[in-house]
Write a protein that holds these residues in place. Sequence first.
Motif, PDB file in Angstrom:
ATOM      1  N   GLY A 102       1.306 -19.371   9.677  1.00  8.48           N
ATOM      2  CA  GLY A 102       1.952 -19.478   8.378  1.00  8.48           C
ATOM      3  C   GLY A 102       1.280 -18.737   7.252  1.00  8.48           C
ATOM      4  O   GLY A 102       1.500 -19.061   6.084  1.00  8.48           O
ATOM      5  N   LYS A 103       0.454 -17.734   7.545  1.00  6.45           N
ATOM      6  CA  LYS A 103      -0.233 -16.996   6.480  1.00  6.45           C
ATOM      7  C   LYS A 103       0.633 -15.883   5.908  1.00  6.45           C
ATOM      8  O   LYS A 103       0.843 -15.784   4.714  1.00  6.45           O
ATOM      9  N   ARG A 104       1.105 -15.009   6.789  1.00 12.54           N
ATOM     10  CA  ARG A 104       1.973 -13.900   6.358  1.00 12.54           C
ATOM     11  C   ARG A 104       3.278 -14.004   7.148  1.00 12.54           C
ATOM     12  O   ARG A 104       3.311 -13.776   8.355  1.00 12.54           O
ATOM     13  N   VAL A 105       4.340 -14.358   6.436  1.00  8.30           N
ATOM     14  CA  VAL A 105       5.633 -14.642   7.060  1.00  8.30           C
ATOM     15  C   VAL A 105       6.696 -13.748   6.422  1.00  8.30           C
ATOM     16  O   VAL A 105       6.663 -13.504   5.208  1.00  8.30           O
ATOM     17  N   ALA A 106       7.644 -13.261   7.233  1.00  5.96           N
ATOM     18  CA  ALA A 106       8.701 -12.393   6.716  1.00  5.96           C
ATOM     19  C   ALA A 106      10.065 -12.836   7.215  1.00  5.96           C
ATOM     20  O   ALA A 106      10.189 -13.420   8.298  1.00  5.96           O
ATOM     21  N   LEU A 107      11.067 -12.553   6.408  1.00 10.43           N
ATOM     22  CA  LEU A 107      12.459 -12.670   6.823  1.00 10.43           C
ATOM     23  C   LEU A 107      13.128 -11.319   6.645  1.00 10.43           C
ATOM     24  O   LEU A 107      12.884 -10.605   5.655  1.00 10.43           O
ATOM     25  N   LEU A 108      13.964 -10.967   7.613  1.00  9.45           N
ATOM     26  CA  LEU A 108      14.714  -9.721   7.550  1.00  9.45           C
ATOM     27  C   LEU A 108      16.061 -10.019   6.899  1.00  9.45           C
ATOM     28  O   LEU A 108      16.909 -10.704   7.477  1.00  9.45           O
ATOM     29  N   VAL A 109      16.250  -9.495   5.699  1.00 11.00           N
ATOM     30  CA  VAL A 109      17.398  -9.856   4.867  1.00 11.00           C
ATOM     31  C   VAL A 109      18.470  -8.780   4.984  1.00 11.00           C
ATOM     32  O   VAL A 109      18.213  -7.597   4.728  1.00 11.00           O
ATOM     33  N   TRP A 110      19.666  -9.216   5.346  1.00  9.76           N
ATOM     34  CA  TRP A 110      20.797  -8.295   5.450  1.00  9.76           C
ATOM     35  C   TRP A 110      21.034  -7.623   4.097  1.00  9.76           C
ATOM     36  O   TRP A 110      21.084  -8.291   3.067  1.00  9.76           O
ATOM     37  N   GLY A 111      21.180  -6.311   4.079  1.00 10.17           N
ATOM     38  CA  GLY A 111      21.379  -5.611   2.818  1.00 10.17           C
ATOM     39  C   GLY A 111      20.106  -5.625   1.999  1.00 10.17           C
ATOM     40  O   GLY A 111      19.060  -5.132   2.427  1.00 10.17           O
ATOM     41  N   ASP A 112      20.183  -6.203   0.808  1.00 12.50           N
ATOM     42  CA  ASP A 112      19.050  -6.258  -0.107  1.00 12.50           C
ATOM     43  C   ASP A 112      18.951  -7.667  -0.677  1.00 12.50           C
ATOM     44  O   ASP A 112      19.979  -8.283  -0.980  1.00 12.50           O
ATOM     45  N   PRO A 113      17.730  -8.196  -0.837  1.00 14.64           N
ATOM     46  CA  PRO A 113      17.591  -9.574  -1.325  1.00 14.64           C
ATOM     47  C   PRO A 113      18.123  -9.820  -2.734  1.00 14.64           C
ATOM     48  O   PRO A 113      18.239 -10.968  -3.153  1.00 14.64           O
ATOM     49  N   SER A 114      18.452  -8.741  -3.470  1.00 13.73           N
ATOM     50  CA  SER A 114      18.854  -8.913  -4.872  1.00 13.73           C
ATOM     51  C   SER A 114      20.359  -8.999  -5.083  1.00 13.73           C
ATOM     52  O   SER A 114      20.798  -9.351  -6.182  1.00 13.73           O
ATOM     53  N   LEU A 115      21.176  -8.632  -4.091  1.00 11.45           N
ATOM     54  CA  LEU A 115      22.613  -8.510  -4.329  1.00 11.45           C
ATOM     55  C   LEU A 115      23.399  -9.500  -3.473  1.00 11.45           C
ATOM     56  O   LEU A 115      23.497  -9.341  -2.255  1.00 11.45           O
ATOM     57  N   TYR A 116      23.966 -10.518  -4.117  1.00  7.20           N
ATOM     58  CA  TYR A 116      24.746 -11.550  -3.442  1.00  7.20           C
ATOM     59  C   TYR A 116      24.070 -12.030  -2.164  1.00  7.20           C
ATOM     60  O   TYR A 116      24.671 -12.102  -1.096  1.00  7.20           O
ATOM     61  N   ASP A 117      22.810 -12.370  -2.327  1.00  9.73           N
ATOM     62  CA  ASP A 117      22.029 -12.942  -1.242  1.00  9.73           C
ATOM     63  C   ASP A 117      21.179 -14.058  -1.838  1.00  9.73           C
ATOM     64  O   ASP A 117      20.664 -13.920  -2.952  1.00  9.73           O
ATOM     65  N   SER A 118      21.029 -15.146  -1.111  1.00  3.50           N
ATOM     66  CA  SER A 118      20.350 -16.323  -1.661  1.00  3.50           C
ATOM     67  C   SER A 118      18.950 -16.542  -1.095  1.00  3.50           C
ATOM     68  O   SER A 118      18.357 -17.600  -1.322  1.00  3.50           O
ATOM     69  N   THR A 119      18.413 -15.562  -0.372  1.00  5.41           N
ATOM     70  CA  THR A 119      17.105 -15.766   0.245  1.00  5.41           C
ATOM     71  C   THR A 119      16.032 -16.065  -0.790  1.00  5.41           C
ATOM     72  O   THR A 119      15.168 -16.922  -0.575  1.00  5.41           O
ATOM     73  N   LEU A 120      16.059 -15.391  -1.933  1.00  2.83           N
ATOM     74  CA  LEU A 120      15.075 -15.657  -2.980  1.00  2.83           C
ATOM     75  C   LEU A 120      15.224 -17.071  -3.537  1.00  2.83           C
ATOM     76  O   LEU A 120      14.220 -17.740  -3.822  1.00  2.83           O
TER      77      LEU A 120
END
Length: 248
Positions: A102-120
């Motif tokens: 759990g130190k360095r974790v990533a998610l691969l976000v479809w498109g870009d995290p800033s545009l109509y995406d709720s990952t943030l």
Amino acid sequence: MMHLTLIGIGTGNPEHLTLQAIRAMNTQDLILIPRKGEGKADLADLRRAICDEMLTNPTTQIAEFDLPVRDEATQEYRQRVEDWHDAIAAVWQQTIDASGKGKRVALLVWGDPSLYDSTLRIASRLDPAPTLEVIPGITSLQALTAAHAIPINDIGAPFVVTTGRRLCEEGWPEGIDTIAVMLDGNCAFQTLPLDGFHIWWGAYVGMREQIICAGPLSEMSLEIIETRAKARADHGWIMDIYVLRKLP
């Protein structure tokens, strides 16, 4: 403290990944991959394929999790989404804890995290809060305009990015000649006067399965509806987007 990296991966084409994204993937202890059920297995498969092709760090671990579904019994839309995001954040945390990495974790976000995406927004629910890094990706809007070889705006003119639900509920935005519509499961363009617009539509843009068509909305509306329905039946899922512009 956990360092969480949200990596924009474009629209499923490994060639959409930037060098920054590839380098970021290879610095991770853990990459999370969501499973969205059998009907959308392609989405997890594409993320696995990207990892297979781009990962060269043998210590990076991949962990998959089943994505919770929204509770449609909750009547109010915003509350339904908020509850869903709470559930996703909880599953992220459980998956990270179970991995022991759990130190360095990533998610691969479809498109870009800033545009109509709720990952943030989901990431902000984690407790304790991680440090955040965002790697930008190619959006479906960019992939659509590239596929049609068009600029999104006229010279010096604004445009609006909106959703199918808002187009249905609120109509055409005042003072705007061009809109891009995302997250439209019901072909909201049908609510507009068909003889007043030009449409550029695409599904699976940037992917091997890409389908695009364009023309006056009066001529393309039925074709898009039928093409979309067939594509969804063939693949079990669909991601589409379109640009509408008022005719002079």
